[in-house]
Design a protein around this motif. Structure first.
Motif, PDB file in Angstrom:
ATOM      1  N   HIS A  86      51.097  46.365  37.912  1.00  0.00           N
ATOM      2  CA  HIS A  86      50.930  45.042  38.509  1.00  0.00           C
ATOM      3  C   HIS A  86      49.586  45.081  39.239  1.00  0.00           C
ATOM      4  CE1 HIS A  86      51.447  41.569  41.121  1.00  0.00           C
ATOM      5  NE2 HIS A  86      52.490  41.218  40.393  1.00  0.00           N
ATOM      6  N   ILE A  87      48.861  43.975  39.219  1.00  0.00           N
ATOM      7  CA  ILE A  87      47.538  43.975  39.868  1.00  0.00           C
ATOM      8  C   ILE A  87      47.647  44.367  41.353  1.00  0.00           C
ATOM      9  CG2 ILE A  87      47.657  41.474  40.211  1.00  0.00           C
ATOM     10  CD1 ILE A  87      44.637  41.374  40.040  1.00  0.00           C
ATOM     11  N   GLY A  88      48.774  44.014  41.988  1.00  0.00           N
ATOM     12  CA  GLY A  88      48.954  44.361  43.403  1.00  0.00           C
ATOM     13  C   GLY A  88      48.971  45.867  43.634  1.00  0.00           C
ATOM     14  N   GLU A  89      49.230  46.619  42.564  1.00  0.00           N
ATOM     15  CA  GLU A  89      49.217  48.079  42.685  1.00  0.00           C
ATOM     16  C   GLU A  89      47.831  48.616  43.029  1.00  0.00           C
ATOM     17  OE1 GLU A  89      51.492  51.588  40.420  1.00  0.00           O
ATOM     18  OE2 GLU A  89      50.401  50.216  39.124  1.00  0.00           O
ATOM     19  N   VAL A  90      46.776  47.884  42.658  1.00  0.00           N
ATOM     20  CA  VAL A  90      45.433  48.389  42.956  1.00  0.00           C
ATOM     21  C   VAL A  90      44.957  47.928  44.335  1.00  0.00           C
ATOM     22  CG1 VAL A  90      44.917  48.286  40.479  1.00  0.00           C
ATOM     23  CG2 VAL A  90      43.896  46.603  41.994  1.00  0.00           C
ATOM     24  N   GLN A  91      45.762  47.112  45.014  1.00  0.00           N
ATOM     25  CA  GLN A  91      45.397  46.696  46.375  1.00  0.00           C
ATOM     26  C   GLN A  91      46.096  47.616  47.377  1.00  0.00           C
ATOM     27  OE1 GLN A  91      46.772  42.463  45.984  1.00  0.00           O
ATOM     28  NE2 GLN A  91      44.654  41.971  46.500  1.00  0.00           N
ATOM     29  N   ALA A  92      45.351  48.102  48.346  1.00  0.00           N
ATOM     30  CA  ALA A  92      45.983  48.927  49.389  1.00  0.00           C
ATOM     31  C   ALA A  92      47.055  48.092  50.092  1.00  0.00           C
ATOM     32  CB  ALA A  92      44.929  49.400  50.383  1.00  0.00           C
ATOM     33  N   PHE A  93      46.729  46.831  50.327  1.00  0.00           N
ATOM     34  CA  PHE A  93      47.646  45.915  51.001  1.00  0.00           C
ATOM     35  C   PHE A  93      47.911  44.746  50.044  1.00  0.00           C
ATOM     36  CE2 PHE A  93      45.094  48.196  54.046  1.00  0.00           C
ATOM     37  CZ  PHE A  93      46.091  48.789  54.813  1.00  0.00           C
ATOM     38  N   PRO A  94      48.953  44.859  49.214  1.00  0.00           N
ATOM     39  CA  PRO A  94      49.151  43.878  48.137  1.00  0.00           C
ATOM     40  C   PRO A  94      49.338  42.452  48.658  1.00  0.00           C
ATOM     41  CG  PRO A  94      50.598  45.784  47.841  1.00  0.00           C
ATOM     42  CD  PRO A  94      49.992  45.899  49.205  1.00  0.00           C
ATOM     43  N   LYS A  95      48.802  41.516  47.894  1.00  0.00           N
ATOM     44  CA  LYS A  95      48.908  40.086  48.231  1.00  0.00           C
ATOM     45  C   LYS A  95      49.466  39.376  47.010  1.00  0.00           C
ATOM     46  CE  LYS A  95      46.892  40.707  52.213  1.00  0.00           C
ATOM     47  NZ  LYS A  95      47.567  40.528  53.484  1.00  0.00           N
ATOM     48  N   VAL A  96      50.732  39.601  46.753  1.00  0.00           N
ATOM     49  CA  VAL A  96      51.396  39.079  45.563  1.00  0.00           C
ATOM     50  C   VAL A  96      51.871  37.653  45.847  1.00  0.00           C
ATOM     51  CG1 VAL A  96      53.365  39.427  44.020  1.00  0.00           C
ATOM     52  CG2 VAL A  96      52.106  41.400  44.914  1.00  0.00           C
ATOM     53  N   PRO A  97      51.584  36.698  44.933  1.00  0.00           N
ATOM     54  CA  PRO A  97      51.980  35.309  45.197  1.00  0.00           C
ATOM     55  C   PRO A  97      53.444  35.178  45.630  1.00  0.00           C
ATOM     56  CG  PRO A  97      50.655  35.408  43.220  1.00  0.00           C
ATOM     57  CD  PRO A  97      50.890  36.834  43.643  1.00  0.00           C
ATOM     58  N   GLY A  98      53.649  34.434  46.685  1.00  0.00           N
ATOM     59  CA  GLY A  98      55.010  34.184  47.172  1.00  0.00           C
ATOM     60  C   GLY A  98      55.533  35.246  48.114  1.00  0.00           C
ATOM     61  N   VAL A  99      54.788  36.358  48.266  1.00  0.00           N
ATOM     62  CA  VAL A  99      55.277  37.452  49.111  1.00  0.00           C
ATOM     63  C   VAL A  99      54.308  37.644  50.282  1.00  0.00           C
ATOM     64  CG1 VAL A  99      55.953  39.888  49.192  1.00  0.00           C
ATOM     65  CG2 VAL A  99      56.139  38.621  47.040  1.00  0.00           C
ATOM     66  N   VAL A 100      54.833  37.527  51.504  1.00  0.00           N
ATOM     67  CA  VAL A 100      53.986  37.785  52.672  1.00  0.00           C
ATOM     68  C   VAL A 100      54.478  39.084  53.319  1.00  0.00           C
ATOM     69  CG1 VAL A 100      53.122  36.906  54.872  1.00  0.00           C
ATOM     70  CG2 VAL A 100      53.547  35.317  52.991  1.00  0.00           C
ATOM     71  N   TYR A 101      53.697  40.124  53.162  1.00  0.00           N
ATOM     72  CA  TYR A 101      54.050  41.430  53.718  1.00  0.00           C
ATOM     73  C   TYR A 101      53.713  41.450  55.213  1.00  0.00           C
ATOM     74  CZ  TYR A 101      53.890  42.924  48.764  1.00  0.00           C
ATOM     75  OH  TYR A 101      54.085  43.044  47.413  1.00  0.00           O
ATOM     76  N   ASP A 102      54.229  42.483  55.921  1.00  0.00           N
ATOM     77  CA  ASP A 102      53.921  42.578  57.354  1.00  0.00           C
ATOM     78  C   ASP A 102      52.424  42.877  57.570  1.00  0.00           C
ATOM     79  OD1 ASP A 102      56.467  42.007  58.121  1.00  0.00           O
ATOM     80  OD2 ASP A 102      57.106  44.098  58.149  1.00  0.00           O
ATOM     81  N   LEU A 103      51.830  43.604  56.621  1.00  0.00           N
ATOM     82  CA  LEU A 103      50.394  43.913  56.740  1.00  0.00           C
ATOM     83  C   LEU A 103      49.643  43.400  55.534  1.00  0.00           C
ATOM     84  CD1 LEU A 103      49.685  47.585  57.947  1.00  0.00           C
ATOM     85  CD2 LEU A 103      49.225  45.446  59.136  1.00  0.00           C
TER      86      LEU A 103
END
Ligand code: ATP
Ligand code: ASP
Ligand code: MG
Length: 325
Positions: A308-325
């Motif tokens: 998944h493209i979010g795998e290459v982000q240290a802090f993933p920004k996947v549509p619809g998902v707001v992580y704590d960081l």
């Protein structure tokens, strides 16, 4: 566009760093090293070819309209007020690129963070994030062919570089053997031919059919891409890679006031959001140019064989998902 990412097993949304298992941390670290070599190679390749390296902007009165583009899917446009003025977060730096390449920076690039609040269903494409970075560049006086030949050389060089400098990482990721420096020049397809062959789903079908990167040209979209008045053809180009999809978008540009305003009127783009650009065009200060933007995370995901493209982000920004960081 939607893309089925090369993946075995169930589709997995990338986890935040603090939830990774030990083996997932090892995998993340390998991808991080591939990403480092991508950035090192691209910035060296461009500075070595005489490009000036600019730093990005976040807030502006003008940003990319991202309209009309049949593939556009923005859930929300981020606007705020600072010092009594309305500004938008960067959707892309295209407007800045037209102004910069017409004035002090005839040949430049910028690593530009883009905030695009993609519709939440785009989580499932595996190919969209709501924050990503474009390596965006523009060259005054260039044509499509110049950009295409330049980036064919850069992509082929990048793969050779990554296979040498990130050999252990690509081997761990199972990508060393399958990643081959592509044959140049890349094939080019007219979007109309792809529509005839694959129908409206051409953007998802094409990556499943190709074995090498290919260009797609003549795609109707935003006012700034050059549309030939004689033929009605769009002088633009996207680069598609096997299995994943679009990694780069670019074009020769419009620069004449009458043409830009006519296109804005036709497309319902608000002229008041492009005051400076239109003023420069009216004064004859906008110069012909061509350029493109590469999605750095997409390019890295393709090279690394990410799930998944979010795998290459240290802090993933996947549509619809707001992580704590
Ligand atoms: P798509 O059709 O895949 O949604 P797009 O054509 O709308 O993308 P462009 O406006 O052409 O995207 O953006 C330039 C480049 O930025 C793309 O070629 C891609 O590499 C990257 N990019 C665009 N949107 C995203 C996103 N949501 N997440 C990650 N990278 C993106
Ligand atoms: N960066 C792209 C270009 O140069 C524009 C975009 O991001 O939509 O054409
Ligand atoms: Mg595009």
């Amino acid at each position: 566009m939607t893309v089925t990412v090369e993946t075995t097993g169930a589709f997995e949304i990338p986890k935040p760093l603090n939830e990774l298992s030990e083996s997932e941390i090892v995998r993340k670290a390998h991808i991080g090293r591939v990403s480092t070599e991508v950035l090192r190679y691209l910035t060296d390749a461009l500075t070595g070819r005489g490009f000036t390296w600019l730093l990005p902007v976040i807030f502006s009165k003008s940003t990319d309209p991202l309209w009309p583009d049949p593939g556009a899917s923005i859930e929300k446009r981020v606007e705020t007020e600072i010092y009594g003025e309305t500004v938008r977060t960067t959707l892309s730096m295209i407007i800045h690129k037209l102004v910069a390449s017409s004035t002090a920076y005839p040949r430049f690039f910028v690593l530009s963070p883009n905030v695009r609040i993609e519709k939440r269903e785009r989580k499932a494409t595996g190919w969209h994030t709501y924050e990503f970075t474009q390596l965006d560049f523009e060259i005054r006086g260039a044509g499509s062919k110049d950009v295409k030949r330049l980036f064919e050389a850069v992509i082929a060089g990048l793969i050779r570089h990554a296979k040498k400098q990130a050999r252990r990482d690509l081997t761990y990721l199972g990508r060393y053997g399958s990643l081959k420096a592509p044959v140049t020049p890349f094939k080019a397809h007219d979007r109309e031919d792809l529509m005839a062959k694959y129908g409206a789903e051409w953007e998802t079908r094409l990556p499943q059919e190709i074995r090498e990167p290919v260009w797609v040209t003549n795609i109707p979209r935003e006012f700034y891409d050059f549309e030939d008045p004689a033929t009605g053809r769009w002088d633009n180009y996207d680069l598609f890679v096997p299995k994943y999809g679009e990694v780069l978008s670019g074009a020769r540009r419009e620069w004449e006031y009458g043409r830009i305003t006519a296109k804005m009127e036709r497309d319902g783009v608000k002229k008041e959001s492009y005051t400076l650009l239109l003023r420069m065009a009216k004064e004859g200060k906008l110069k012909p140019s061509a350029g493109a933007g590469i999605g750095v995370e997409r390019l890295t995901a393709w090279l690394a064989g990410a799930k998944h493209i979010g795998e290459v982000q240290a802090f993933p920004k996947v549509p619809g998902v707001v992580y704590d960081l």
